[in-house]
Design a protein around this motif. Structure first.
Motif, PDB file in Angstrom:
ATOM      1  N   VAL B  34       0.855  -1.181   0.000  1.00  0.00           N
ATOM      2  CA  VAL B  34       0.000   0.000   0.000  1.00  0.00           C
ATOM      3  C   VAL B  34       0.891   1.231   0.000  1.00  0.00           C
ATOM      4  CG1 VAL B  34      -1.610   1.355   1.361  1.00  0.00           C
ATOM      5  CG2 VAL B  34      -1.940  -1.105   1.147  1.00  0.00           C
ATOM      6  N   VAL B  35       0.589   2.175  -0.860  1.00  0.00           N
ATOM      7  CA  VAL B  35       1.374   3.407  -0.909  1.00  0.00           C
ATOM      8  C   VAL B  35       0.456   4.577  -0.589  1.00  0.00           C
ATOM      9  CG1 VAL B  35       2.891   4.838  -2.317  1.00  0.00           C
ATOM     10  CG2 VAL B  35       2.783   2.382  -2.730  1.00  0.00           C
ATOM     11  N   LYS B  36       0.800   5.318   0.441  1.00  0.00           N
ATOM     12  CA  LYS B  36      -0.023   6.450   0.855  1.00  0.00           C
ATOM     13  C   LYS B  36       0.194   7.655  -0.061  1.00  0.00           C
ATOM     14  CE  LYS B  36      -1.954   5.011   4.763  1.00  0.00           C
ATOM     15  NZ  LYS B  36      -3.413   4.973   4.875  1.00  0.00           N
ATOM     16  N   LYS B  37      -0.829   8.467  -0.150  1.00  0.00           N
ATOM     17  CA  LYS B  37      -0.739   9.716  -0.903  1.00  0.00           C
ATOM     18  C   LYS B  37       0.529  10.495  -0.531  1.00  0.00           C
ATOM     19  CE  LYS B  37      -3.272  14.062  -1.450  1.00  0.00           C
ATOM     20  NZ  LYS B  37      -4.590  14.722  -1.293  1.00  0.00           N
ATOM     21  N   GLU B  39       3.567   9.578  -0.861  1.00  0.00           N
ATOM     22  CA  GLU B  39       4.707   8.682  -0.673  1.00  0.00           C
ATOM     23  C   GLU B  39       5.309   8.319  -2.040  1.00  0.00           C
ATOM     24  OE1 GLU B  39       4.978   4.329   1.347  1.00  0.00           O
ATOM     25  OE2 GLU B  39       3.406   5.644   2.140  1.00  0.00           O
ATOM     26  N   GLY B  57      -5.330   3.407  -7.665  1.00  0.00           N
ATOM     27  CA  GLY B  57      -4.713   4.702  -7.394  1.00  0.00           C
ATOM     28  C   GLY B  57      -3.942   5.257  -8.587  1.00  0.00           C
ATOM     29  N   CYS B  59      -0.320   7.634  -9.747  1.00  0.00           N
ATOM     30  CA  CYS B  59       0.917   8.290  -9.326  1.00  0.00           C
ATOM     31  C   CYS B  59       1.490   9.147 -10.442  1.00  0.00           C
ATOM     32  CB  CYS B  59       1.939   7.293  -8.815  1.00  0.00           C
ATOM     33  SG  CYS B  59       2.676   6.261 -10.066  1.00  0.00           S
ATOM     34  N   ALA B  99       2.898   8.832  -5.301  1.00  0.00           N
ATOM     35  CA  ALA B  99       1.445   8.600  -5.286  1.00  0.00           C
ATOM     36  C   ALA B  99       0.670   9.910  -5.180  1.00  0.00           C
ATOM     37  CB  ALA B  99       1.088   7.685  -4.125  1.00  0.00           C
ATOM     38  N   ASN B 101      -2.704   9.716  -4.788  1.00  0.00           N
ATOM     39  CA  ASN B 101      -3.704   9.340  -3.782  1.00  0.00           C
ATOM     40  C   ASN B 101      -3.294   7.974  -3.233  1.00  0.00           C
ATOM     41  OD1 ASN B 101      -4.407   7.647  -5.944  1.00  0.00           O
ATOM     42  ND2 ASN B 101      -5.969   9.086  -6.635  1.00  0.00           N
ATOM     43  N   ASP B 102      -4.037   7.462  -2.305  1.00  0.00           N
ATOM     44  CA  ASP B 102      -3.655   6.171  -1.739  1.00  0.00           C
ATOM     45  C   ASP B 102      -3.694   5.103  -2.825  1.00  0.00           C
ATOM     46  OD1 ASP B 102      -3.425   7.498   0.597  1.00  0.00           O
ATOM     47  OD2 ASP B 102      -5.242   6.686   1.519  1.00  0.00           O
ATOM     48  N   MET B 103      -2.660   4.267  -2.841  1.00  0.00           N
ATOM     49  CA  MET B 103      -2.546   3.291  -3.923  1.00  0.00           C
ATOM     50  C   MET B 103      -2.357   1.876  -3.381  1.00  0.00           C
ATOM     51  SD  MET B 103       0.167   5.224  -6.405  1.00  0.00           S
ATOM     52  CE  MET B 103      -0.169   4.186  -7.819  1.00  0.00           C
ATOM     53  N   GLN B 104      -2.691   0.935  -4.256  1.00  0.00           N
ATOM     54  CA  GLN B 104      -2.331  -0.452  -4.026  1.00  0.00           C
ATOM     55  C   GLN B 104      -1.526  -0.898  -5.227  1.00  0.00           C
ATOM     56  OE1 GLN B 104      -6.389  -2.099  -3.059  1.00  0.00           O
ATOM     57  NE2 GLN B 104      -5.048  -3.752  -2.298  1.00  0.00           N
TER      58      GLN B 104
END
Lengths: 228, 228
Positions: B34-37, B39, B57, B59, B99, B101-104
């Motif tokens: 999971v990658v936070k906004k 990051e 998400g 990036c 990112a 927004n929050d990503m997977q």
DNA sequence: CGGTATCTTGATTGGTATCAACTTAAGTGG
DNA sequence: CCACTTAAGTTGATACCAATCAAGATACCG
């Protein structure tokens, strides 16, 4: 007809990964062609029926912008392949290629290349690597175009030309580009390019021999390219 | 661990050409993350140990220019692969991915991908096609950057964003970009981008809902993008 | 609630495009 | 060989565009 197996040029690009057998087949289906200075190898929007291998000479690869100006994307020289992309994506070419001096090119039909791509993973991987490299350079160009001034881009272009083509007996860059061509590489009006070249000359960074350009102070050009 | 064989995302990119067997192997070696906004997925200069498959998400992929400004090269979204190029050319990444927004994302190790590339021609060919396509778009961006005004580029960018991300319930473009991000896409100073957005708003071509942008007159933007 | 990041607008400066005029170079045909 | 034509190169004047600096407004966050 000269044989691909014996061609020195082959060593310079992905074709070097083909087997002897594949090269023999290629020899049998390829055609050679002479392209005169100023002549087009292919036009924007043309559907290519194969790819070109540059045996001798240099051509400019360009694209028309919506406002009717021409942007030179790259200079393609001896040993380079030309047209693989349109062939791979199976679309009409988005680019135009025009000879800057007299050229010798070999034309290899689409079917042959596609067959090699499907059967020889080494060849495919090599093409893939080339393309990844080209893409990386394209990213760099995008950044330069977006963020550098015309002066910086001109300095950078002169350095790139020097590195790519070297100098001839008169110590000028060994490729003849018109002022317009130079302007079309850096993406500016011809007059602007001329003016800046003229500035560089006054500051003894370059000098002209005829219309050709000789670089006197490489160091200074480096600095300008980086924004000083 | 979720299985690649059952992943819908796979259908959206080259991975769809892998065999069931290859997918099983991939499931076993991939990792999810999971990658936070805000990051970074990877940094410029980092050596990637594999590629990323975006499950959810968006990036921004960017590159620092020599003068210290950031240029956004592309926006990568659900279904896209990220990092293939560095892997293929076996060099450190020339780009940075952050990112929006929050990503997977799923991470697939280098060895696995290279094995698939060497053994599955369909997969390789698909990657090759993608890259040819990306390269073509890069050419277009180069021409735009070199020859269009900031205003034209802004209009064009807004249209592209609209096409790529669509609109949400409030009729604004369904991706949140800061003004600075927008400026970094079109390659200009943040203030210039703001000023032009403000102009567009005055002329009722766009409007703001909060900071987000809603396009009112697509037609007019088209005209501006083409230079009128 | 104060601090910080983001957004916005104005004023100024510098860079670049454009238009116009002129020079030089390179053919071309009489 | 000269006069003519055409293309390429050069330079100046002008106006527009965009970068930068400065300052204020607004939103966001701990």
């Amino acid at each position: 007809m000269s044989k691909c197996e014996q061609c020195i040029i082959r060593q310079l690009n992905s074709i070097k990964h083909l087997s002897r057998e594949e090269l023999v087949k290629m020899t049998n289906c390829k055609t050679s062609r002479v392209v005169k200075k100023g002549e087009a190898i292919f036009e924007e929007g043309e559907r290519l029926k194969g790819i070109f291998c540059i045996k001798e000479g240099v051509c400019k690869v360009s694209k028309m912008s919506e406002n009717g100006r021409n942007q030179i994307i790259s200079l393609v020289t001896r040993g380079d392949l030309l047209g693989e992309r349109s062939l791979i994506s199976d679309e009409a070419s988005n680019l135009k290629a025009v000879a800057l001096n007299d050229m010798q090119v070999c034309f290899i039909p689409k079917e042959e290349i596609l067959k090699d791509l499907s059967k020889n993973p080494n060849f495919t991987m090599s093409v893939l690597k080339d393309m990844a490299q080209t893409l990386k350079q394209a990213d760099n160009v995008i950044v330069d175009m977006a963020q550098k001034t015309v002066k910086q881009r001109l300095a950078e272009t002169l350095l790139k030309l020097l590195d790519k083509f070297g100098t001839n007996a008169e110590n000028t860059i060994d490729i003849h580009l018109s002022r317009e061509d130079i302007a079309n590489i850096i993406g500016t009006a011809t007059e602007s390019a001329i003016r800046l070249l003229s500035d560089f000359k006054k500051k003894k960074i370059i000098e002209f021999k005829g219309k050709d350009i000789s670089i006197l102070d490489r160091n200074e050009l480096d600095k300008i390219a980086q924004g000083f």
